[in-house]
Write a protein that holds these residues in place. Structure first.
Motif, PDB file in Angstrom:
ATOM      1  N   TYR A 131       0.860  -1.181   0.000  1.00 53.90           N
ATOM      2  CA  TYR A 131       0.000   0.000   0.000  1.00 53.90           C
ATOM      3  C   TYR A 131       0.898   1.233   0.000  1.00 53.90           C
ATOM      4  CZ  TYR A 131      -4.161  -2.796   0.916  1.00 53.90           C
ATOM      5  OH  TYR A 131      -5.199  -3.694   0.807  1.00 53.90           O
ATOM      6  N   ILE A 132       0.694   2.105  -0.999  1.00 55.57           N
ATOM      7  CA  ILE A 132       1.548   3.280  -1.144  1.00 55.57           C
ATOM      8  C   ILE A 132       0.695   4.533  -1.242  1.00 55.57           C
ATOM      9  CG2 ILE A 132       3.288   1.909  -2.374  1.00 55.57           C
ATOM     10  CD1 ILE A 132       2.383   3.410  -4.940  1.00 55.57           C
ATOM     11  N   GLU A 133       1.368   5.679  -1.127  1.00 59.75           N
ATOM     12  CA  GLU A 133       0.722   6.979  -1.330  1.00 59.75           C
ATOM     13  C   GLU A 133       1.694   7.863  -2.087  1.00 59.75           C
ATOM     14  OE1 GLU A 133      -0.196  11.073  -0.987  1.00 59.75           O
ATOM     15  OE2 GLU A 133       1.469  10.184   0.118  1.00 59.75           O
ATOM     16  N   CYS A 134       1.216   8.453  -3.182  1.00 60.83           N
ATOM     17  CA  CYS A 134       2.037   9.339  -4.001  1.00 60.83           C
ATOM     18  C   CYS A 134       1.146  10.394  -4.634  1.00 60.83           C
ATOM     19  CB  CYS A 134       2.781   8.538  -5.077  1.00 60.83           C
ATOM     20  SG  CYS A 134       3.813   9.552  -6.163  1.00 60.83           S
ATOM     21  N   GLU A 135       1.477  11.650  -4.400  1.00 56.61           N
ATOM     22  CA  GLU A 135       0.750  12.768  -4.997  1.00 56.61           C
ATOM     23  C   GLU A 135      -0.761  12.668  -4.732  1.00 56.61           C
ATOM     24  OE1 GLU A 135       2.205  15.564  -6.960  1.00 56.61           O
ATOM     25  OE2 GLU A 135       3.670  14.764  -5.546  1.00 56.61           O
ATOM     26  N   GLY A 136      -1.118  12.344  -3.497  1.00 57.29           N
ATOM     27  CA  GLY A 136      -2.528  12.272  -3.130  1.00 57.29           C
ATOM     28  C   GLY A 136      -3.243  11.000  -3.548  1.00 57.29           C
ATOM     29  N   ILE A 137      -2.561  10.085  -4.223  1.00 57.10           N
ATOM     30  CA  ILE A 137      -3.155   8.812  -4.649  1.00 57.10           C
ATOM     31  C   ILE A 137      -2.657   7.724  -3.707  1.00 57.10           C
ATOM     32  CG2 ILE A 137      -3.322   7.126  -6.504  1.00 57.10           C
ATOM     33  CD1 ILE A 137      -2.909   9.420  -8.471  1.00 57.10           C
ATOM     34  N   GLU A 138      -3.584   7.053  -3.040  1.00 58.60           N
ATOM     35  CA  GLU A 138      -3.230   6.029  -2.066  1.00 58.60           C
ATOM     36  C   GLU A 138      -3.979   4.745  -2.392  1.00 58.60           C
ATOM     37  OE1 GLU A 138      -3.052   5.318   2.791  1.00 58.60           O
ATOM     38  OE2 GLU A 138      -3.796   7.199   1.942  1.00 58.60           O
ATOM     39  N   THR A 154      -8.475   2.039  -1.936  1.00 59.03           N
ATOM     40  CA  THR A 154      -9.228   1.291  -0.930  1.00 59.03           C
ATOM     41  C   THR A 154     -10.723   1.292  -1.205  1.00 59.03           C
ATOM     42  OG1 THR A 154      -9.235   3.300   0.439  1.00 59.03           O
ATOM     43  CG2 THR A 154      -7.507   1.675   0.863  1.00 59.03           C
ATOM     44  N   ASP A 155     -11.217   2.226  -2.011  1.00 54.74           N
ATOM     45  CA  ASP A 155     -12.638   2.222  -2.361  1.00 54.74           C
ATOM     46  C   ASP A 155     -12.929   1.405  -3.617  1.00 54.74           C
ATOM     47  OD1 ASP A 155     -11.479   3.839  -4.232  1.00 54.74           O
ATOM     48  OD2 ASP A 155     -12.762   5.582  -3.888  1.00 54.74           O
ATOM     49  N   PRO A 242      -4.329  -0.479   5.643  1.00 56.74           N
ATOM     50  CA  PRO A 242      -5.341   0.515   6.027  1.00 56.74           C
ATOM     51  C   PRO A 242      -6.506  -0.070   6.818  1.00 56.74           C
ATOM     52  CG  PRO A 242      -4.640   0.888   3.773  1.00 56.74           C
ATOM     53  CD  PRO A 242      -4.005  -0.398   4.206  1.00 56.74           C
ATOM     54  N   VAL A 243      -6.957  -1.270   6.457  1.00 56.15           N
ATOM     55  CA  VAL A 243      -8.066  -1.868   7.191  1.00 56.15           C
ATOM     56  C   VAL A 243      -7.639  -2.231   8.608  1.00 56.15           C
ATOM     57  CG1 VAL A 243      -7.585  -4.215   6.395  1.00 56.15           C
ATOM     58  CG2 VAL A 243      -9.906  -3.594   7.061  1.00 56.15           C
ATOM     59  N   ASP A 244      -6.359  -2.593   8.810  1.00 62.34           N
ATOM     60  CA  ASP A 244      -5.865  -2.869  10.158  1.00 62.34           C
ATOM     61  C   ASP A 244      -5.886  -1.607  11.006  1.00 62.34           C
ATOM     62  OD1 ASP A 244      -5.382  -5.476   9.335  1.00 62.34           O
ATOM     63  OD2 ASP A 244      -3.286  -5.080   8.821  1.00 62.34           O
ATOM     64  N   ILE A 245      -5.518  -0.482  10.414  1.00 66.33           N
ATOM     65  CA  ILE A 245      -5.513   0.790  11.147  1.00 66.33           C
ATOM     66  C   ILE A 245      -6.928   1.153  11.577  1.00 66.33           C
ATOM     67  CG2 ILE A 245      -4.939   3.229  11.012  1.00 66.33           C
ATOM     68  CD1 ILE A 245      -2.499   1.443  10.974  1.00 66.33           C
ATOM     69  N   ARG A 246      -7.888   1.066  10.671  1.00 62.70           N
ATOM     70  CA  ARG A 246      -9.262   1.447  11.010  1.00 62.70           C
ATOM     71  C   ARG A 246      -9.861   0.506  12.057  1.00 62.70           C
ATOM     72  NH1 ARG A 246      -9.559   2.017   5.297  1.00 62.70           N
ATOM     73  NH2 ARG A 246     -10.812   0.126   5.140  1.00 62.70           N
TER      74      ARG A 246
END
Length: 301
Positions: A131-138, A154-155, A242-246
């Motif tokens: 899972y990455i995040e770059c320029e607002g895209i995650e 994730t959606d 991300p699902v682990d964090i939530r």
């Protein structure tokens, strides 16, 4: 009639040269067919050899593509020399060098993404499934191709991102480690014993199944004097997805709220103190306001 004669002579010469070159074209066609067969065989051998290695699937695809391109380049050069005997490998390479400059200017973005894709494929820090995040895209890395990468958000939406963006901009790899730190803010009333509140919160967090308390510390820090409460920063470690964090944040907040309620420690609502410049008159119980009209006989008891 002279122009017609000259034209016919040129056409006859062109026809003779075309007929003369037919055997060479046939041999060149055979060379291209052999090149196709060799490329298939080389691809199969490379695929078997790479399956035994521990390389990532994206790197295997890259090596297969480069080996196929190399075979085709050699085959096309041999076919060109057969059709045009005056050509030499040196002249072909020189022509490719001049042509590559023009092609490079025309397809600058394409080659930029291509080279960036090769570099990204050799990265160890970003793998398919991360899972990455770059320029607002995650999102999750679904595929890394030569020119673009597929990011599954994730959606559920799929974002096709040019490799040059991933190469030239900072990339946050969320799942580089198996655990990530999570923090929430929890406030208690000013009249609450802070040490007692800290012990209650720590016990509640430690009892959560999603908290990795064995390998990582649970940290509770008094952070600030809020408007209506003393605010604690509650920090723990959990899974990196991300699902682990939530999931972990939901469990921890629920457990902390329940533990504070059971201990009788208040999580205050926002308090507001109103200050008036002049004192307000207090009305006596049962007193009649001077501005109110006198009751009529029908209103009297």
């Amino acid at each position: 009639m002279e122009p017609v004669t000259i034209l016919m002579a040129q056409l006859n010469a062109l026809l003779r040269s075309s007929i003369a070159i037919l055997p060479q074209l046939a041999v060149a066609l055979v060379v291209l067919v052999l090149t196709w067969l060799i490329s298939r065989a080389v691809g199969a051998l490379m695929s078997r050899a790479l399956d035994r290695s521990r390389l990532r699937p994206s790197l295997k695809e890259l090596f297969l593509l480069l080996s196929t391109i190399l075979v085709w380049v050699l085959g096309i050069m041999v076919a060109a020399v057969i059709v045009f005997p005056g050509l030499t490998p040196a002249s072909i390479l020189a022509g490719l060098g001049i042509g590559s400059v023009a092609i490079g200017f025309a397809f600058k973005d394409v080659f930029e993404n291509f080279l960036a894709g090769i570099i990204i494929l050799f990265r160890r820090e970003m793998r398919i499934g991360d899972y990455i995040e770059c320029e607002g895209i995650e999102g999750k890395v679904a595929r890394i191709a030569i020119r673009e990468s597929h990011i599954r958000q994730t959606d559920g939406q799929l974002v096709i991102l040019p490799n040059s963006i991933l190469f030239k901009n900072p990339v946050s790899v969320r799942t580089d480690q198996s655990h990530r730190r999570v923090s929430v803010i929890c406030g208690v009333a000013y009249d609450v014993d802070l040490d007692a509140a800290r012990e209650v919160i720590t016990g509640a967090v430690r009892g959560c199944a999603t908290v990795s308390a064995a390998d990582h510390p649970i940290q509770i820090f008094a952070q600030e004097f809020g408007d209506s409460s003393i605010n604690f920063e509650v920090t723990w470690w959990t899974g990196s997805k991300p699902v682990d964090i939530r999931t972990s944040r939901d469990e921890v907040i629920t457990a902390v709220k329940r533990a504070l309620d059971e201990a009788g420690l208040e999580i205050p609502f926002p308090y507001r103190t109103l200050t008036f410049k002049e004192p307000l008159p207090l009305a006596r119980a049962g007193a009649q306001d001077e501005d109110d009209p006198a009751p009529t006989p029908a209103q009297r008891p």
